[in-house]
Scaffold this active site. Structure first.
Site, PDB file in Angstrom:
ATOM      1  N   PRO A 117       0.775  -1.232  -0.084  1.00  0.00           N
ATOM      2  CA  PRO A 117       0.105  -0.100   0.075  1.00  0.00           C
ATOM      3  C   PRO A 117       1.122   1.347  -0.072  1.00  0.00           C
ATOM      4  O   PRO A 117       2.137   1.189   0.439  1.00  0.00           O
ATOM      5  CB  PRO A 117      -0.687  -0.222   1.455  1.00  0.00           C
ATOM      6  CG  PRO A 117      -0.791  -1.692   1.813  1.00  0.00           C
ATOM      7  CD  PRO A 117       0.799  -2.012   1.132  1.00  0.00           C
ATOM      8  N   LYS A 118       0.453   2.327  -0.648  1.00  0.00           N
ATOM      9  CA  LYS A 118       1.056   3.442  -0.689  1.00  0.00           C
ATOM     10  C   LYS A 118       0.458   4.461   0.386  1.00  0.00           C
ATOM     11  O   LYS A 118      -0.713   4.919   0.394  1.00  0.00           O
ATOM     12  CB  LYS A 118       0.987   4.263  -1.927  1.00  0.00           C
ATOM     13  CG  LYS A 118       1.816   5.572  -2.058  1.00  0.00           C
ATOM     14  CD  LYS A 118       1.655   6.230  -3.367  1.00  0.00           C
ATOM     15  CE  LYS A 118       2.732   7.515  -3.388  1.00  0.00           C
ATOM     16  NZ  LYS A 118       2.580   8.394  -2.327  1.00  0.00           N
ATOM     17  N   TRP A 119       1.121   4.471   1.548  1.00  0.00           N
ATOM     18  CA  TRP A 119       0.567   5.152   2.923  1.00  0.00           C
ATOM     19  C   TRP A 119       0.510   6.769   2.742  1.00  0.00           C
ATOM     20  O   TRP A 119       1.475   7.291   2.231  1.00  0.00           O
ATOM     21  CB  TRP A 119       1.240   4.625   4.079  1.00  0.00           C
ATOM     22  CG  TRP A 119       1.278   3.219   4.200  1.00  0.00           C
ATOM     23  CD1 TRP A 119       2.517   2.231   3.896  1.00  0.00           C
ATOM     24  CD2 TRP A 119       0.541   2.258   4.612  1.00  0.00           C
ATOM     25  NE1 TRP A 119       2.067   1.112   4.011  1.00  0.00           N
ATOM     26  CE2 TRP A 119       0.890   1.168   4.603  1.00  0.00           C
ATOM     27  CE3 TRP A 119      -0.883   2.656   4.939  1.00  0.00           C
ATOM     28  CZ2 TRP A 119       0.182  -0.106   4.909  1.00  0.00           C
ATOM     29  CZ3 TRP A 119      -1.732   1.463   5.398  1.00  0.00           C
ATOM     30  CH2 TRP A 119      -1.104  -0.156   5.529  1.00  0.00           C
TER      31      TRP A 119
END
Length: 317
Positions: free
Chosen positions: A19-21
């Site tokens: 995931p791209k936080w």
């Protein structure tokens, strides 16, 4: 290590998906009984996030370096505004906010472990060592970043986590070493189109250099500033000819906008009658009640009425 944007999700046996936080990218280094956290620009963050620094100091062995993201989980989603408040706070205020709005550190790479330099090792090896390190860490403020080798799982994350503020996916080649500053990682961001109302322009109404976008407040029905577009191309300016006119009395916005979008000066603009709808492609990340990033502009939509535009900052509703 940096990333470049891709439009489709690559697939293959060597790809790893994460995931791209939506947070502050940070490097955490423990050396000689001290913990230092630095931003991508090299700014120190440990005094702004003392609770994270204390947890990392207690959990990491000496001479160890992590790459990761500082995030704030509000209970409903990732809260970037809380990080911004912390970033602007004095040291005493930051300590108070650490109690009221605690942040967390998500680790996604291991660059050094007890003096051993791992940057020349493949990502698959670094990840294996990182997982073993976190198997012995039980501090709730510290989290091992999610990673999968399965594209189907990555797509589920992409679709299912948007509502809590995950910006998209990071895609990494498991065979690659870690090269600071190099764009060997990939990022697939959620970009979908929506509509907004033009409430102002930077430049002249007959030849705007950028548009100031508005949305109706879902509670009050008032037109609120939602963001601004990126600079318009000549063709885009031509396509807006004759569609915008300077506002008369009664426009709900001030004559100058507060500093925003990466500038330190008030934004000088011209208010226009809020009657033109345009199609845009905003990044859903929000800050201070606006789209945080400048918004790519696509085209005018004179066939759509302002009352048909989604309200608030919602993309679709």
């Amino acid at each position: 290590m940096l990333a470049r944007t891709v439009e489709t999700l690559p697939e293959g046996v060597h790809w790893r998906y994460e995931p791209k936080w939506d947070g502050f990218r940070a490097i955490a280094e423990r050396d000689g009984g001290r913990l230092r956290i630095t931003s991508r620009s090299g700014r120190g963050l440990d005094s702004r996030f003392p609770e994270v620094a204390e947890s990392l100091l207690a959990a990491l062995p000496d001479a160890t370096t992590l790459d990761g993201e500082i995030v704030r989980w509000s209970g409903e989603g990732l809260d970037f505004d809380a990080l911004q408040r912390r970033n602007r706070a004095s040291v005493p205020a930051a300590r108070r906010l650490a109690e009221e709005e605690p942040a967390h550190f998500i680790a996604f790479d291991l660059l050094r472990l007890t003096e051993a330099d791992l940057t020349q090792s493949a990502l698959s090896h670094r990840r294996d060592r990182l997982e073993k390190l976190f198997a012995g860490i039980h501090d709730p403020r510290l989290m091992l970043g999610w990673q999968t080798t399965r594209a189907v799982v990555a797509r589920q994350w992409f679709d299912g986590l948007a509502g809590v503020g995950v910006e998209g996916l990071m895609v990494k080649d498991a065979r690659r070493t870690y090269v600071p500053g190099r764009r060997d990682w990939l990022k697939l961001k959620r970009r979908i189109t929506t509509e907004a109302i033009v409430g102002g322009v930077i430049g002249r109404p007959d030849r705007p250099s950028a548009l100031v976008l508005g949305r109706l407040d879902p509670a009050s029905g008032q037109l609120r500033i939602a963001g601004r577009t990126a600079d318009l191309t000549r063709a885009q300016q031509d396509g807006l000819a004759g569609l915008l006119r300077a506002a008369e009395d009664g426009h709900p916005w001030p004559t100058r906008l507060a500093p925003a979008w990466g500038t330190g000066e008030p934004v000088v603009y011209v208010r226009v009658e809020p009657e033109l709808v345009v199609e845009v492609e905003p990044d859903p990340a929000e800050s201070a009640g606006r789209w945080r990033h400048v918004v790519p502009y696509l085209r005018p939509r004179p066939d759509v009425r302002p009352g048909e535009v989604p309200t608030g900052l919602d993309i679709e509703t």
